[in-house]
Design a protein around this motif. Structure first.
Motif, mmCIF file in Angstrom:
data_model
loop_
_atom_site.group_PDB
_atom_site.id
_atom_site.type_symbol
_atom_site.label_atom_id
_atom_site.label_comp_id
_atom_site.label_asym_id
_atom_site.label_seq_id
_atom_site.Cartn_x
_atom_site.Cartn_y
_atom_site.Cartn_z
ATOM 1 N N GLY A 92 60.110 -49.991 -32.371
ATOM 2 C CA GLY A 92 61.052 -49.364 -31.447
ATOM 3 C C GLY A 92 62.478 -49.745 -31.792
ATOM 4 N N HIS A 93 63.141 -50.467 -30.867
ATOM 5 C CA HIS A 93 64.458 -51.010 -31.156
ATOM 6 C C HIS A 93 64.610 -52.337 -30.419
ATOM 7 C CE1 HIS A 93 65.493 -49.074 -27.262
ATOM 8 N NE2 HIS A 93 66.555 -49.858 -27.234
ATOM 9 N N THR B 190 64.766 -41.882 -27.847
ATOM 10 C CA THR B 190 65.975 -41.379 -28.493
ATOM 11 C C THR B 190 66.693 -40.412 -27.560
ATOM 12 O OG1 THR B 190 64.942 -41.570 -30.671
ATOM 13 C CG2 THR B 190 66.886 -40.165 -30.506
ATOM 14 N N THR C 261 60.271 -54.678 -28.159
ATOM 15 C CA THR C 261 60.531 -53.553 -29.058
ATOM 16 C C THR C 261 60.623 -52.228 -28.316
ATOM 17 O OG1 THR C 261 58.200 -53.032 -29.447
ATOM 18 C CG2 THR C 261 59.204 -54.727 -30.846
ATOM 19 N N VAL D 78 65.152 -54.678 -27.809
ATOM 20 C CA VAL D 78 65.187 -54.579 -26.345
ATOM 21 C C VAL D 78 65.186 -55.988 -25.756
ATOM 22 C CG1 VAL D 78 63.942 -53.775 -24.295
ATOM 23 C CG2 VAL D 78 64.003 -52.347 -26.355
ATOM 24 N N CYS E 28 66.314 -47.563 -23.625
ATOM 25 C CA CYS E 28 65.031 -48.072 -23.146
ATOM 26 C C CYS E 28 64.864 -47.665 -21.682
ATOM 27 C CB CYS E 28 64.978 -49.593 -23.288
ATOM 28 S SG CYS E 28 63.337 -50.273 -22.952
ATOM 29 N N ASP F 7 71.520 -49.557 -25.156
ATOM 30 C CA ASP F 7 71.488 -50.284 -26.416
ATOM 31 C C ASP F 7 72.521 -51.404 -26.391
ATOM 32 O OD1 ASP F 7 71.166 -51.121 -29.003
ATOM 33 O OD2 ASP F 7 71.903 -49.290 -29.944
ATOM 34 N N SER G 150 61.039 -47.405 -25.607
ATOM 35 C CA SER G 150 62.098 -47.092 -26.548
ATOM 36 C C SER G 150 62.108 -45.594 -26.826
ATOM 37 C CB SER G 150 61.886 -47.856 -27.863
ATOM 38 O OG SER G 150 62.840 -47.474 -28.831
ATOM 39 N N LYS H 221 71.454 -39.205 -29.900
ATOM 40 C CA LYS H 221 70.654 -39.737 -31.011
ATOM 41 C C LYS H 221 70.670 -41.258 -31.089
ATOM 42 C CE LYS H 221 69.245 -35.719 -32.082
ATOM 43 N NZ LYS H 221 67.872 -35.335 -31.673
ATOM 44 N N GLY H 222 71.205 -41.900 -30.049
ATOM 45 C CA GLY H 222 71.151 -43.349 -29.994
ATOM 46 C C GLY H 222 69.889 -43.820 -29.289
ATOM 47 N N PHE H 223 69.650 -45.121 -29.325
ATOM 48 C CA PHE H 223 68.508 -45.721 -28.639
ATOM 49 C C PHE H 223 68.784 -45.864 -27.145
ATOM 50 C CE2 PHE H 223 67.792 -47.900 -32.859
ATOM 51 C CZ PHE H 223 66.597 -47.257 -33.143
#
Length: 225
Positions: free
Chosen positions: A97-98, A149, A3, A100, A142, A188, A147, A138-140
């Motif tokens: 998070g996003h 922005t 995450t 990963v 790592c 991402d 995680s 404004k995208g993700f």
């Protein structure tokens, strides 16, 4: 799968290039990520998904391959260095998070860090500059397994920035790094997938149009005879 929410900061005990060609990395101060550990489990170290080959209550060892060392900053680690740790997600974990993968694309260097009240604004420059096309404001993204922005992107310089809140500063390794230090980057994956789909679609359209043009020319030539 991970995450990008770092669970714990561990410490490098050793990084060894063995006589048989194997690379092994051993970490200590790692007990919070080991209660449910098994041989073969995945743990992300600075964002790199690696496989546990041995472990104790407080330490574990992973193996590395040359491809991992080329893509990441793990080959720079020294005894005593601090690293971010995250176990692979389980079915009962909130996805804070996003998505990963733990598959690092490249590294970047810290080129600037500035205080913004209680936040720290970091600016990075990519080593492999072509990866900037997958980074959007404004995208993700790592970074060393964290995680974050994206706050801005400079496509000409292959630079981008993030702003780190106080809580994150206290729980990840990046604030310990100096200007010029390297950071692992995983862009991402959705951006990469969309880019590839568009590329393949455009290639197909161009090929189809070219074939159509060639067929038209041939038909005209035949009709004129």
């Amino acid at each position: 799968m991970f995450t990008g929410i770092v669970e714990h900061i561990g410490t490098v005990k050793s990084f060894v290039h063995e006589a048989d060609g194997n690379y092994t990395l051993t970490l200590v101060d790692a007990s919070p990520v080991l209660p449910d550990a098994h041989i073969g489990d995945s743990i992300a170290i600075n964002g790199v998904c690696l496989t546990v080959v041995t472990f104790t209550d407080d330490s574990f060892t992973v193996g590395l391959i040359p491809e991992t060392l080329r893509r990441s900053n793990l080959g720079e680690l020294k005894t005593g260095d601090k690293v971010n740790l995250e176990r692979a997600v389980g079915g009962d974990v909130r996805f804070g998070g996003h998505y990963v993968q733990g598959h690092v694309d490249t590294v970047c260097s810290i080129v600037k860090r500035e205080k913004d009240e209680n936040a720290i604004d970091f600016t990075f420059e990519l080593r492999d500059k072509q990866n900037i096309e997958y980074i959007v404001e404004k995208g993700f993204i790592c970074l060393d397994g964290t995680s974050l922005t994206v706050t801005f992107v400079d496509y000409d310089k292959a630079q981008f920035g993030i702003s780190m809140i106080k809580h994150t500063q206290e729980n990840v390794v990046m604030p310990l790094k100096e200007i010029g230090s390297t950071v692992n980057v995983e862009v991402d994956v959705m951006g990469k997938l969309i880019s590839k789909q568009v590329e393949l679609y455009m290639e197909k359209k161009v090929k189809s149009k070219l074939e159509e043009m060639i067929e038209g020319i041939v038909e005209k030539k035949l009709a004129s005879k």
